[in-house]
Write a protein that holds these residues in place. Structure first.
Motif, PDB file in Angstrom:
ATOM      1  N   ARG A  68       0.514  -1.006  -0.075  1.00  0.00           N
ATOM      2  CA  ARG A  68       0.060   0.093  -0.105  1.00  0.00           C
ATOM      3  C   ARG A  68       0.815   1.125   0.032  1.00  0.00           C
ATOM      4  O   ARG A  68       0.314   2.360  -0.556  1.00  0.00           O
ATOM      5  CB  ARG A  68      -1.099  -0.560   1.116  1.00  0.00           C
ATOM      6  N   LEU A  69       1.471   1.560   0.626  1.00  0.00           N
ATOM      7  CA  LEU A  69       2.643   2.708   1.061  1.00  0.00           C
ATOM      8  C   LEU A  69       3.430   2.535  -0.239  1.00  0.00           C
ATOM      9  O   LEU A  69       3.732   3.973  -0.447  1.00  0.00           O
ATOM     10  CB  LEU A  69       3.796   2.379   2.721  1.00  0.00           C
ATOM     11  N   VAL A  70       4.316   1.368  -0.385  1.00  0.00           N
ATOM     12  CA  VAL A  70       5.518   1.556  -1.671  1.00  0.00           C
ATOM     13  C   VAL A  70       4.947   1.395  -2.998  1.00  0.00           C
ATOM     14  O   VAL A  70       4.950   2.220  -3.792  1.00  0.00           O
ATOM     15  CB  VAL A  70       6.708   0.972  -0.848  1.00  0.00           C
ATOM     16  N   ILE A  71       4.137   0.415  -3.557  1.00  0.00           N
ATOM     17  CA  ILE A  71       3.596   0.075  -4.398  1.00  0.00           C
ATOM     18  C   ILE A  71       2.804   0.186  -4.981  1.00  0.00           C
ATOM     19  O   ILE A  71       2.805   0.912  -6.158  1.00  0.00           O
ATOM     20  CB  ILE A  71       4.146  -0.878  -5.471  1.00  0.00           C
ATOM     21  N   ARG A  72       1.550   1.108  -4.160  1.00  0.00           N
ATOM     22  CA  ARG A  72       0.742   0.632  -4.915  1.00  0.00           C
ATOM     23  C   ARG A  72       0.234   2.591  -5.671  1.00  0.00           C
ATOM     24  O   ARG A  72       0.797   2.843  -4.569  1.00  0.00           O
ATOM     25  CB  ARG A  72      -0.526   0.750  -3.889  1.00  0.00           C
ATOM     26  N   ARG A  73      -0.414   2.583  -6.586  1.00  0.00           N
ATOM     27  CA  ARG A  73      -0.102   3.754  -7.037  1.00  0.00           C
ATOM     28  C   ARG A  73      -1.781   4.427  -6.960  1.00  0.00           C
ATOM     29  O   ARG A  73      -2.451   3.559  -7.774  1.00  0.00           O
ATOM     30  CB  ARG A  73      -0.133   4.663  -8.331  1.00  0.00           C
ATOM     31  N   LYS A  74      -1.782   5.220  -5.825  1.00  0.00           N
ATOM     32  CA  LYS A  74      -3.702   5.220  -6.346  1.00  0.00           C
ATOM     33  C   LYS A  74      -3.885   6.150  -7.438  1.00  0.00           C
ATOM     34  O   LYS A  74      -3.667   6.977  -7.705  1.00  0.00           O
ATOM     35  CB  LYS A  74      -3.701   6.338  -4.811  1.00  0.00           C
ATOM     36  N   ILE A  75      -5.370   5.521  -8.100  1.00  0.00           N
ATOM     37  CA  ILE A  75      -5.629   5.864  -9.667  1.00  0.00           C
ATOM     38  C   ILE A  75      -6.614   7.233  -9.108  1.00  0.00           C
ATOM     39  O   ILE A  75      -7.488   7.151  -8.031  1.00  0.00           O
ATOM     40  CB  ILE A  75      -6.163   5.083 -10.144  1.00  0.00           C
ATOM     41  N   ALA A  76      -6.387   7.871 -10.062  1.00  0.00           N
ATOM     42  CA  ALA A  76      -7.072   9.316  -9.569  1.00  0.00           C
ATOM     43  C   ALA A  76      -9.012   8.575 -10.330  1.00  0.00           C
ATOM     44  O   ALA A  76      -8.884   7.740 -10.750  1.00  0.00           O
ATOM     45  CB  ALA A  76      -6.948  10.692 -11.161  1.00  0.00           C
ATOM     46  N   PRO A  77      -9.677   9.385  -9.560  1.00  0.00           N
ATOM     47  CA  PRO A  77     -11.165   8.665 -10.002  1.00  0.00           C
ATOM     48  C   PRO A  77     -11.053   8.568 -11.383  1.00  0.00           C
ATOM     49  O   PRO A  77     -10.739  10.082 -11.906  1.00  0.00           O
ATOM     50  CB  PRO A  77     -12.148   9.859  -9.429  1.00  0.00           C
ATOM     51  N   GLU A  78     -11.715   7.626 -12.189  1.00  0.00           N
ATOM     52  CA  GLU A  78     -11.619   7.788 -13.966  1.00  0.00           C
ATOM     53  C   GLU A  78     -12.689   8.544 -13.986  1.00  0.00           C
ATOM     54  O   GLU A  78     -13.810   8.933 -13.641  1.00  0.00           O
ATOM     55  CB  GLU A  78     -12.234   6.791 -14.011  1.00  0.00           C
ATOM     56  N   LYS A  79     -12.494   9.006 -15.017  1.00  0.00           N
ATOM     57  CA  LYS A  79     -13.484  10.791 -15.939  1.00  0.00           C
ATOM     58  C   LYS A  79     -14.477   9.712 -16.297  1.00  0.00           C
ATOM     59  O   LYS A  79     -14.189   8.709 -17.375  1.00  0.00           O
ATOM     60  CB  LYS A  79     -12.316  11.637 -16.823  1.00  0.00           C
ATOM     61  N   LYS A  80     -15.661  10.167 -15.774  1.00  0.00           N
ATOM     62  CA  LYS A  80     -16.867   9.092 -16.188  1.00  0.00           C
ATOM     63  C   LYS A  80     -17.310   9.505 -17.665  1.00  0.00           C
ATOM     64  O   LYS A  80     -17.638   9.778 -17.942  1.00  0.00           O
ATOM     65  CB  LYS A  80     -18.355   9.415 -15.554  1.00  0.00           C
TER      66      LYS A  80
END
Ligand code: GDP
Ligand code: MG
Length: 494
Positions: A68-80
């Motif tokens: 969670r801390l290092v690898i995962r990149r938070k995906i910006a909320p998909e433009k609907k």
């Protein structure tokens, strides 16, 4: 040399120490592990399994946390871009949300109001190039309306509605819009918007479709409403020519994905007016205006049939198109809001950077960029653009940008020095002021580059953002120098 040797010896000592500690730790851990293992095996089986279970759970939790801390990149909320059409509730909820934030939602709201006002009448919108004969057609349908017809090329410079009754006696509104392809800018938008607000679009042409007409029809098809193609000025063609033109029209619309019923292509003569020179028996010539005979029966039949067939779907299809238009208006307003807010954020960060640099005896950009002001500016801009980067991403972006700033600093100082010269009466510019402007400029450039990056990608990709910052920095420095120099002078006086 001496220092170098000393460092090497020191490193060797550290390695030795680490080795001793690691070996000790390994011995200690394996000792106690074996100890525990033996005891567990001697004990009841359930204790062994519980113990192993807990160990595995702990290991998994640790792995998950690291991921969670290092690898995962938070995906910006998909433009609907969902296929599900917007509902009234959806769009109203979006408007409320945006309004609460401070976005100007008046234009989007106006569309919803207009929709409500039109609820009781079916709207037929005449659409087409200038001089195709839209106004003449309306005049043929509603003779008493007396629409002005001009020969020069489109006389209707704004939208007008005319009352008409269909076969069932229901009141229908005919909309005359400015012709597309006219000379005044923006007219096409008026026409297109009006087409979205209508229930049925009548596309008027007077020959085979031009390329721009084809692209207009393509755009109209996306509004997903009943479309009738009206070939006007049929009086200019023989019966065979008319038939082959209509076939061509059908094929063209078919080729751009329009599924048009052959009953929805009609050939008519709106009539229109013509200037003639009349010669009387004694040879005297007078200019007169004559009305050509109109023949629009097939159009009226086609409209009546379409209205009877479509029934209630006319309204739902119009609603959908208007909701989408309102959503587009909202998106524009949100874009505008973001631009304004980001301008404020950039200005206030730049001002802070200037104040910091003016206060410091020997300012360093590293404290500025990677410190509080840089982090706060990046966070605020990301939030504004709906990006949700991890703290690590922000840190990485700022540290990557920092190394670029190091290279750009001499340029920034030069630009700052030059820019200050443009202000008369400053005399010799003090070094501190030049530095303050240079650092302010770098912040200004960082903020502006970030805004471009965020609006392009919708998220903060540290390496991409830093690269784009580097690519645009000299342009941003030049563009910002007057603004930033003014700011610095104001701060210095203040
Ligand atoms: N020959 C012929 N000319 C027409 C017909 N309908 C309109 N016109 C002429 O086409 C020109 C443009 O008409 P208008 O209604 O102003 O076009 P709009 O710009 O689409 O509204 C005028 O000169 C009309 O007299 C028609 O059925 N036959
Ligand atoms: Mg007109």
């Amino acid at each position: 040399m001496k220092l170098d040797r000393f460092i090497r010896v020191a490193i060797a000592v550290v390695i030795l120490l680490v080795f001793i500690v690691a070996t000790g730790a390994l011995l200690f851990i394996s000792e106690s592990a074996l100890n525990v293992w033996d005891r567990l095996r001697a004990g009841p089986a359930f204790l062994l399994y519980t113990y192993v279970g807990i160990m595995m759970l702990l290991a998994l939790t640790a792995l998950w946390l690291i991921w969670r801390l290092v690898i995962r990149r938070k995906i910006a909320p998909e433009k609907k871009v969902s296929a599900v059409p917007l509902s009234k509730d959806d769009i109203e909820a979006r408007l409320r949300e945006a309004e609460a934030v401070g976005v100007d939602v008046s234009e989007a709201q106006a569309e919803l109001k207009e929709l409500a006002a039109r609820k009781d009448a079916v709207h037929l919108c005449f659409f087409g190039e200038v001089s195709a004969g839209k106004s003449s057609l309306i005049r043929a349908m509603v003779p008493e309306a007396n629409v002005v017809v001009d020969v020069v090329g489109g006389s209707t410079d704004d939208v007008r509605h005319y009352r008409w009754r269909d076969a069932s006696g229901a009141e229908i509104l005919l909309t005359d819009v400015p012709g597309i392809g006219g000379h005044e800018d923006g007219l096409t938008d008026v026409a297109v918007d009006e087409a979205r607000r209508a229930n049925v679009v009548l596309f008027v042409c007077d020959s085979d479709l031009t390329r721009s007409e084809v692209s207009s029809i393509k755009a109209l098809l996306e509004f997903d409403k009943p479309l009738v193609i009206v070939l006007n000025k049929a009086d200019r063609y023989s019966a065979e020519e008319q038939a082959s033109l209509m076939q061509q029209l059908l094929e063209r619309v078919d080729s751009i994905g329009g599924d048009l019923d052959s009953g929805h292509v009609v050939a008519v003569s709106a009539g229109g007016e013509i200037d003639v020179i009349e010669r009387s028996a004694d040879g005297e010539e007078t200019a007169a205006r004559r009305t050509r005979p109109a023949d629009i029966g097939v159009l009226v039949v086609a409209i009546n049939r379409l209205l009877a067939e479509e029934g209630a779907s006319l309204d739902t299809r119009r609603e959908r198109a208007v909701f989408r238009m309102a959503a587009a208006r909202l998106a524009e307003a949100e874009g505008e809001y973001r631009l304004q807010r980001s301008e404020q954020v950039i200005r206030s960060s730049t001002r802070k950077a200037i104040i910091g640099a003016l206060a410091a005896i020997s300012p360093g950009t590293d404290i500025l960029i990677q410190g509080y002001i840089g982090t706060a500016m990046t966070q605020q801009l990301c939030k504004l653009y709906g990006a949700a980067p991890r703290d690590l991403d922000i840190e990485e972006f700022l540290s990557l940008s920092q190394s670029r700033v190091g290279r750009a600093l001499p340029l920034s100082l030069a630009v700052a020095g030059n820019g200050l010269k443009a202000f008369p009466g400053l005399g010799t510019v003090a070094g501190g002021l030049v530095h303050a402007v240079a650092y302010g400029l770098i912040f200004d450039a960082l903020g502006r580059s970030l805004v471009l990056t965020l609006s392009k990608h919708g998220e903060l990709l540290p390496d991409v953002a830093a690269k784009e910052f580097e690519e645009g920095i000299s342009e941003h420095l030049e563009a910002g120098v007057r603004r930033v120099a003014k700011m610095a002078l104001a701060e210095k006086k203040g």
